[in-house]
Design a protein around this motif. Sequence first.
Motif, short mmCIF file in Angstrom:
data_model
loop_
_atom_site.label_atom_id
_atom_site.label_comp_id
_atom_site.label_asym_id
_atom_site.label_seq_id
_atom_site.Cartn_x
_atom_site.Cartn_y
_atom_site.Cartn_z
N ASN A 211 0.88 -1.23 -0.09
CA ASN A 211 0.10 0.06 0.05
C ASN A 211 0.99 1.27 -0.08
O ASN A 211 0.29 2.55 0.16
CB ASN A 211 -0.95 -0.05 1.15
CG ASN A 211 -1.98 -0.98 0.97
OD1 ASN A 211 -2.80 -1.07 0.26
ND2 ASN A 211 -2.05 -2.12 2.26
N SER A 212 2.17 1.10 -0.27
CA SER A 212 3.12 2.13 -0.05
C SER A 212 3.13 3.02 -1.52
O SER A 212 3.00 2.61 -2.57
CB SER A 212 4.55 1.90 0.28
OG SER A 212 5.18 1.09 -0.82
N THR A 213 3.66 4.28 -1.33
CA THR A 213 3.95 4.89 -2.53
C THR A 213 5.11 4.39 -3.45
O THR A 213 4.91 4.48 -4.72
CB THR A 213 4.16 6.47 -2.13
OG1 THR A 213 3.29 7.06 -1.16
CG2 THR A 213 4.64 7.51 -3.24
N ALA A 214 5.87 3.86 -2.70
CA ALA A 214 7.14 3.26 -3.28
C ALA A 214 6.62 1.99 -4.46
O ALA A 214 7.14 1.99 -5.43
CB ALA A 214 7.98 2.65 -2.43
N TYR A 215 5.82 1.20 -3.88
CA TYR A 215 5.15 0.31 -4.88
C TYR A 215 4.40 0.89 -5.80
O TYR A 215 4.55 0.41 -7.03
CB TYR A 215 4.39 -0.78 -4.04
CG TYR A 215 3.82 -1.91 -4.80
CD1 TYR A 215 4.55 -2.74 -5.31
CD2 TYR A 215 2.60 -2.21 -5.12
CE1 TYR A 215 4.41 -3.77 -5.93
CE2 TYR A 215 2.11 -2.89 -5.67
CZ TYR A 215 2.99 -4.04 -6.31
OH TYR A 215 2.31 -5.07 -6.86
N ALA A 216 3.36 1.73 -5.61
CA ALA A 216 2.56 2.47 -6.77
C ALA A 216 3.43 3.02 -7.75
O ALA A 216 3.17 2.88 -8.79
CB ALA A 216 1.72 3.67 -5.96
N GLU A 217 4.56 3.70 -7.18
CA GLU A 217 5.52 4.20 -8.12
C GLU A 217 6.12 3.25 -8.95
O GLU A 217 6.46 3.50 -10.17
CB GLU A 217 6.61 5.29 -7.46
CG GLU A 217 5.73 6.53 -6.81
CD GLU A 217 6.84 7.61 -6.11
OE1 GLU A 217 7.76 7.03 -6.01
OE2 GLU A 217 6.39 8.46 -5.85
N LEU A 218 6.55 2.22 -8.53
CA LEU A 218 7.27 1.10 -9.17
C LEU A 218 6.35 0.57 -10.18
O LEU A 218 6.82 0.63 -11.39
CB LEU A 218 7.61 -0.06 -8.15
CG LEU A 218 8.23 -1.35 -8.82
CD1 LEU A 218 9.56 -1.14 -9.50
CD2 LEU A 218 8.25 -2.34 -8.03
N LEU A 219 5.04 0.31 -9.94
CA LEU A 219 4.02 -0.06 -10.93
C LEU A 219 3.85 0.85 -11.90
O LEU A 219 3.96 0.48 -13.28
CB LEU A 219 2.89 -0.42 -10.28
CG LEU A 219 2.59 -1.63 -9.30
CD1 LEU A 219 1.26 -1.67 -9.00
CD2 LEU A 219 2.96 -2.80 -10.37
N GLN A 220 3.91 2.22 -11.72
CA GLN A 220 3.61 3.40 -12.68
C GLN A 220 4.78 3.34 -13.64
O GLN A 220 4.67 3.58 -14.78
CB GLN A 220 3.46 4.54 -12.03
CG GLN A 220 3.08 5.59 -12.86
CD GLN A 220 2.84 7.20 -12.15
OE1 GLN A 220 2.88 7.14 -11.01
NE2 GLN A 220 2.80 8.24 -12.99
N GLY A 221 5.92 3.13 -13.05
CA GLY A 221 7.37 3.33 -13.96
C GLY A 221 7.17 2.22 -15.08
O GLY A 221 7.93 2.25 -16.03
N LEU A 222 6.72 0.94 -14.71
CA LEU A 222 6.80 -0.10 -15.22
C LEU A 222 5.76 -0.13 -16.31
O LEU A 222 5.62 -0.75 -17.32
CB LEU A 222 6.55 -1.44 -14.45
CG LEU A 222 7.70 -1.82 -13.41
CD1 LEU A 222 7.36 -2.97 -12.45
CD2 LEU A 222 8.89 -1.99 -14.10
N GLU A 223 4.66 0.65 -16.13
CA GLU A 223 3.59 0.56 -17.09
C GLU A 223 3.62 1.72 -18.18
O GLU A 223 3.30 1.40 -19.28
CB GLU A 223 2.31 1.02 -16.22
CG GLU A 223 1.69 -0.08 -15.62
CD GLU A 223 0.65 0.39 -14.67
OE1 GLU A 223 0.35 1.58 -14.51
OE2 GLU A 223 -0.12 -0.30 -13.98
N GLU A 224 4.83 2.57 -17.83
CA GLU A 224 5.00 3.62 -18.93
C GLU A 224 5.73 2.95 -19.90
O GLU A 224 6.54 2.14 -19.73
CB GLU A 224 5.71 4.74 -18.42
CG GLU A 224 5.00 5.63 -17.30
CD GLU A 224 5.86 6.69 -16.43
OE1 GLU A 224 7.20 6.83 -16.81
OE2 GLU A 224 5.08 7.31 -15.77
N PRO A 225 5.23 3.43 -21.27
CA PRO A 225 6.18 2.72 -22.55
C PRO A 225 7.70 3.50 -22.64
O PRO A 225 7.66 4.36 -21.99
CB PRO A 225 5.35 3.22 -23.64
CG PRO A 225 4.57 4.37 -23.14
CD PRO A 225 4.38 4.12 -21.69
N PRO A 226 8.46 2.76 -22.82
CA PRO A 226 9.87 3.28 -22.95
C PRO A 226 9.81 4.54 -23.87
O PRO A 226 9.04 4.51 -24.84
CB PRO A 226 10.86 2.36 -23.53
CG PRO A 226 9.71 1.13 -24.19
CD PRO A 226 8.51 1.31 -23.38
#
Length: 231
Positions: A211-226
Amino acid sequence: MTVVFTQDLPAELTHPGHVHHHFWNKTTCLLPSTPIDNSRKPYIVHTVHFLFLFRFSLFFSLTVMTEDERIQRSTYERRAEGIANCDDSPKPTLEDATIWTMSFERLMKSPAGRGCFRQFLRTEFSEENMMFWLACEELKKETNKIVVEEKVRQIYEDFISILSPKEVSLDSRVRDVINKNMLEPTSHTFEDAQQQIYTLMQRDSYPRYMNSTAYAELLQGLEEPPPATEP
């Protein structure tokens, strides 16, 4: 009174934990200043010589390490350095990171998951829990008795001792088990303690990470296209 022989033992032999500290702190042979019977002089000289040779032999036997032991200790120290650094963990894929939400076991089985979770623990000042768990995993893989004993000693000093800044939180029952196991160290000396720390991370830290911001930001970064590369 004339001092014939006096010598302090090296510091490692006068450590408070050394079994002979109270006796071997110093060896001093004192002879009276009055004339000595000539017939006793050879005996005195031989006694002093014997004491010197005995002390040298004792020191030599306690400090000399075989080449194999040096290699094994060096190997352990290099592994310990790897355990102490999580920045080189593999980068997860979006699929990997999503699977971690299914269970703590899934996260811990993933090298990337352990690395990301450990970085989160660092922000909560509880990274030592993961470090201890990883050290126990390394210990279980070891079969060489000398290396096992060295690893057990190091793990105890790093994570169990109340003097260590990386001491993990264990209840009195588990500490009693460890103290008994330390009499005959094996690769499973810390098994109960490792399970307790695993449960602590699972019940306490894992839900917060999910439930952390760190995990949410990780998912967001992985979802963004290169970013697109220019031709």
